[in-house]
Design a protein around this motif. Structure first.
Motif, short mmCIF file in Angstrom:
data_model
loop_
_atom_site.label_atom_id
_atom_site.label_comp_id
_atom_site.label_asym_id
_atom_site.label_seq_id
_atom_site.Cartn_x
_atom_site.Cartn_y
_atom_site.Cartn_z
N PHE A 119 0.83 -1.21 0.00
CA PHE A 119 0.00 0.00 0.00
C PHE A 119 0.86 1.26 0.00
N ASN A 120 0.38 2.30 -0.71
CA ASN A 120 1.12 3.56 -0.73
C ASN A 120 1.02 4.28 0.61
N ASP A 121 -0.16 4.21 1.20
CA ASP A 121 -0.41 4.93 2.46
C ASP A 121 -1.69 4.38 3.09
N GLN A 122 -2.11 4.99 4.20
CA GLN A 122 -3.29 4.49 4.91
C GLN A 122 -4.56 4.64 4.06
N ALA A 123 -4.65 5.70 3.26
CA ALA A 123 -5.85 5.90 2.43
C ALA A 123 -5.98 4.77 1.42
N HIS A 124 -4.86 4.37 0.85
CA HIS A 124 -4.84 3.26 -0.12
C HIS A 124 -5.28 1.96 0.58
N PHE A 125 -4.73 1.72 1.75
CA PHE A 125 -5.11 0.54 2.55
C PHE A 125 -6.62 0.54 2.79
N ASN A 126 -7.14 1.68 3.25
CA ASN A 126 -8.57 1.77 3.58
C ASN A 126 -9.44 1.50 2.36
N LYS A 127 -9.02 2.07 1.22
CA LYS A 127 -9.80 1.92 0.01
C LYS A 127 -9.88 0.44 -0.40
N PHE A 130 -11.44 -1.84 3.04
CA PHE A 130 -12.84 -1.56 3.39
C PHE A 130 -13.71 -1.36 2.15
N GLY A 131 -13.13 -1.50 0.97
CA GLY A 131 -13.89 -1.32 -0.27
C GLY A 131 -14.24 -2.66 -0.91
N ASP A 132 -14.57 -2.61 -2.19
CA ASP A 132 -15.05 -3.82 -2.89
C ASP A 132 -14.02 -4.94 -2.90
N ILE A 133 -12.74 -4.58 -3.08
CA ILE A 133 -11.71 -5.63 -3.15
C ILE A 133 -11.70 -6.43 -1.85
N GLY A 134 -11.68 -5.71 -0.73
CA GLY A 134 -11.69 -6.35 0.58
C GLY A 134 -12.95 -7.18 0.78
N GLN A 135 -14.08 -6.59 0.44
CA GLN A 135 -15.37 -7.30 0.62
C GLN A 135 -15.37 -8.62 -0.15
N ILE A 149 -16.32 -11.19 8.41
CA ILE A 149 -17.40 -10.18 8.40
C ILE A 149 -16.94 -8.81 8.89
N GLY A 150 -15.72 -8.73 9.42
CA GLY A 150 -15.21 -7.44 9.88
C GLY A 150 -13.74 -7.32 9.57
N ALA A 151 -13.29 -6.08 9.31
CA ALA A 151 -11.86 -5.85 9.03
C ALA A 151 -11.36 -4.71 9.93
N TYR A 152 -10.13 -4.82 10.35
CA TYR A 152 -9.57 -3.83 11.28
C TYR A 152 -8.16 -3.43 10.86
N VAL A 153 -7.83 -2.15 11.10
CA VAL A 153 -6.49 -1.68 10.72
C VAL A 153 -5.47 -2.17 11.75
N ALA A 154 -4.26 -2.39 11.28
CA ALA A 154 -3.21 -2.87 12.19
C ALA A 154 -1.90 -2.15 11.90
N VAL A 242 -0.66 -5.33 7.54
CA VAL A 242 -1.47 -6.56 7.46
C VAL A 242 -2.79 -6.37 8.22
N PRO A 243 -3.92 -6.37 7.53
CA PRO A 243 -5.18 -6.16 8.25
C PRO A 243 -5.57 -7.34 9.13
N ASP A 244 -6.39 -7.05 10.13
CA ASP A 244 -6.98 -8.08 10.99
C ASP A 244 -8.41 -8.31 10.54
N PHE A 245 -8.91 -9.52 10.79
CA PHE A 245 -10.28 -9.84 10.38
C PHE A 245 -11.03 -10.55 11.49
N LEU A 246 -12.35 -10.39 11.47
CA LEU A 246 -13.24 -11.16 12.33
C LEU A 246 -13.91 -12.20 11.44
N THR A 247 -13.74 -13.47 11.78
CA THR A 247 -14.30 -14.53 10.94
C THR A 247 -15.44 -15.25 11.68
N ILE A 248 -16.36 -15.79 10.91
CA ILE A 248 -17.49 -16.54 11.49
C ILE A 248 -17.71 -17.81 10.66
#
Ligand code: GCU
Length: 336
Positions: A119-127, A130-135, A149-154, A242-248
């Motif tokens: 990622f270039n920066d935090q905005a790129h990470f968030n996009k 938390f955007g379609d790619i992540g979903q 079902i959930g993603a968290y910044v790390a 590296v993002p964190d995730f909540l899995t179910i």
């Protein structure tokens, strides 16, 4: 990296959704069956993601009028993250926390998040996250018995040890604790170190007993776990985010009614926003605490580290699916 501005719109959207749920939710909650979901993680209670899970449990309870509960098993009580993901996957546990590093061994698609300097920066990470790619990534593992079902910044991960690590040459001969991610293992080898997987809750004793000479993580994790007592130089090469995730598990998700699923998802979204706002605060506080406790931040020229890991991208991109995903992620970073 400040996160607050891009979050304002998101907070507003969440507030509107909350209002909608409050209007329609009272009767729905009254008619709801009781359910308790068990969530396990390996983090200490003041870990910024652990705090998000506490928030999630409170929200779920409140939104469901006490009909839904999330029972949290923290501190590795149920085992390492790898073990709790296995329990969750088999339906023996409802939900598990997991870094993308651990998930890589369960679903190859998560390997992308372990690539250095992605990622270039935090905005790129968030996009991306938390955007379609992540979903799409989060929803893609149904055939493996679970989804995220959930993603968290790390934050960004850097090396820490009892000596500064200013160039890949400094890693030579050093055993570096890593998460159990094949991509991370390959990365450390290319940089010149010896990667040693150790569960998060065991890193302190691994450092103390000399099982490892150093580790890599974000600043809050280095400080809150007191690893800094044993490894006071934090060398900011910022190799991964590296993002964190909540899995179910599918079983647990499917046993919820539509109303219960809606409550859970609303609370998860709130916990994500909460955690993103908390992150900046805890990161800044941890940096202060580290300095007071004798921690030393070392400035690092990232160029030789980036250079050392180039072959990792070449290997990764040989798989056409990987190459496509990488292109999408790069495009998200250029605003394309
Ligand atoms: C971070 C991350 C955790 C992970 C840990 C680790 O703290 O948020 O999810 O378990 O690093 O390195 O194991």
């Amino acid at each position: 990296m400040p996160l607050l501005k891009p979050l304002l719109l998101k907070s507003l959207a969440t507030a509107c959704a909350a209002a909608a749920l409050t209007l329609t939710g009272t009767t729905a909650a009254q008619a709801m069956d009781r359910v308790t979901l068990r969530l396990a993680h390996e983090l200490n209670q003041d870990h910024v993601v652990a705090q998000a899970y506490t928030h999630l449990a409170e929200e779920v309870k409140q939104l469901s009028d006490g009909k839904m509960r999330i029972q949290i098993f923290p501190n590795g009580q149920m085992g390492s993250t790898r073990e709790t993901v296995e329990l969750m996957q088999n339906g023996a546990l409802d939900m598990s926390h997991a870094s993308a590093s651990v998930l890589e061994s369960f679903a190859d698609i998560y390997s992308v998040f372990n690539l250095p300097y992605l990622f270039n920066d935090q905005a790129h990470f968030n996009k991306v996250v938390f955007g379609d790619i992540g979903q799409n990534i989060m929803a893609s593992t149904k055939d493996k018995g679970f989804v995220a079902i959930g993603a968290y910044v790390a934050g960004t991960r850097s090396f820490y040890a009892n000596k500064p690590i200013k160039s890949p040459a400094d890693l030579k001969g050093m055993k570096i604790r890593v998460q159990p991610s094949p991509t991370t293992l390959a990365m450390i080898k290319m940089m010149g170190g010896s990667p040693t997987p150790v569960p998060f809750s065991e890193v302190y004793s691994a450092l103390q007993q000399g099982v490892v000479d150093g580790a890599e993580n974000n600043v809050p994790s280095w400080v809150q776990t007191r690893h800094l007592e044993l490894a006071k130089y934090f060398s900011e090469d910022e190799h991964t985010s590296v993002p964190d995730f909540l899995t179910i598990s599918n079983t647990s998700w499917n046993k919820l009614s539509k109303e219960q699923q809606d409550v859970l998802m609303k609370a998860v979204k709130d916990s994500e926003t909460y955690q993103q706002e908390l992150w900046d605060k805890i990161d800044a506080e941890s940096r202060e605490k580290a300095k007071q406790a004798g921690g030393v931040f070392v400035e690092v020229d990232k160029a030789p580290f980036r250079e050392a890991v180039k072959p990792l991208y070449e290997e990764y991109s040989q798989n056409p699916e990987h190459a496509k995903l990488l292109d999408q992620i790069k495009a998200a970073g250029t605003g394309a």
